[in-house]
Design a protein around this motif. Sequence first.
Motif, PDB file in Angstrom:
ATOM      1  N   ASP A 104       0.834  -1.209   0.000  1.00  0.00           N
ATOM      2  CA  ASP A 104       0.000   0.000   0.000  1.00  0.00           C
ATOM      3  C   ASP A 104       0.867   1.256   0.000  1.00  0.00           C
ATOM      4  O   ASP A 104       0.573   2.231  -0.703  1.00  0.00           O
ATOM      5  CB  ASP A 104      -0.910   0.019   1.230  1.00  0.00           C
ATOM      6  N   THR A 105       1.932   1.232   0.788  1.00  0.00           N
ATOM      7  CA  THR A 105       2.833   2.383   0.870  1.00  0.00           C
ATOM      8  C   THR A 105       3.534   2.626  -0.460  1.00  0.00           C
ATOM      9  O   THR A 105       3.626   3.775  -0.930  1.00  0.00           O
ATOM     10  CB  THR A 105       3.884   2.149   1.971  1.00  0.00           C
ATOM     11  N   ALA A 108       1.006   4.033  -2.919  1.00  0.00           N
ATOM     12  CA  ALA A 108       0.684   5.420  -2.572  1.00  0.00           C
ATOM     13  C   ALA A 108       1.829   6.356  -2.971  1.00  0.00           C
ATOM     14  O   ALA A 108       1.594   7.484  -3.442  1.00  0.00           O
ATOM     15  CB  ALA A 108       0.398   5.539  -1.078  1.00  0.00           C
ATOM     16  N   GLN A 111       1.547   6.923  -6.651  1.00  0.00           N
ATOM     17  CA  GLN A 111       0.444   7.829  -6.952  1.00  0.00           C
ATOM     18  C   GLN A 111       0.837   9.272  -6.666  1.00  0.00           C
ATOM     19  O   GLN A 111       0.488  10.182  -7.420  1.00  0.00           O
ATOM     20  CB  GLN A 111      -0.794   7.429  -6.144  1.00  0.00           C
ATOM     21  N   ASP A 112       1.591   9.483  -5.588  1.00  0.00           N
ATOM     22  CA  ASP A 112       2.040  10.835  -5.271  1.00  0.00           C
ATOM     23  C   ASP A 112       3.045  11.331  -6.310  1.00  0.00           C
ATOM     24  O   ASP A 112       2.998  12.495  -6.722  1.00  0.00           O
ATOM     25  CB  ASP A 112       2.658  10.879  -3.876  1.00  0.00           C
TER      26      ASP A 112
END
Length: 198
Positions: A104-105, A108, A111-112
């Motif tokens: 997940d990290t 994410a 995505q950032d």
Amino acid sequence: MKLIYSDASPYARTARMVVRELGLGSKVQEVAYHPFDNPKELIDANPLCKVPCLIDDNGMAIFDSQIMGEYLDDYATIDKPLFADVNNSWQLKTLYSLTRGLLDTAVALQQDKMRGEGQSEFWQERFYSALDRGLAYLQKHLASFPKQFEILSINTVALVSYLKFRHPEYTNLEGFTKLNMWFDEQQSRPSVSQTAPK
């Protein structure tokens, strides 16, 4: 059954590795879509429009890589299910949860990064720090991994591979020598080589 996936998704990769490790290749048709294209078949099956998504022979949609893995594990009815060790050990269950959190990290963080000039230095620093701590913890407990290549191993392969694929700037990964050696040893498995991200 039909498995909707995306080549770059580490979650979809775990599902595709599960299919191969369980010997279900002849029973599962794999269909590649990019979720950002909002394909109707994916939206109709999964309102979140996320991959992976499994549609069983009765038309029921199953999503979330963990739920899908458990479903396929049960469907295959093999002597040693891929979730057997994790489900029988709180330590392994916690390590499995850690790999999910690290995936997940990593996603994410990607995505950032895709925000371009809108990237957040604050969040990127938190993401990288979480990866540092999480990988160190994972490497410290490598000796606890089951000898069988199972769901914890599958998630760890998907994680390290995704970091190498999407985050080459994360050079701290190179410092986890034992973890990288373990990862390299898994590359000859057909389930690993056949599902490498593109």
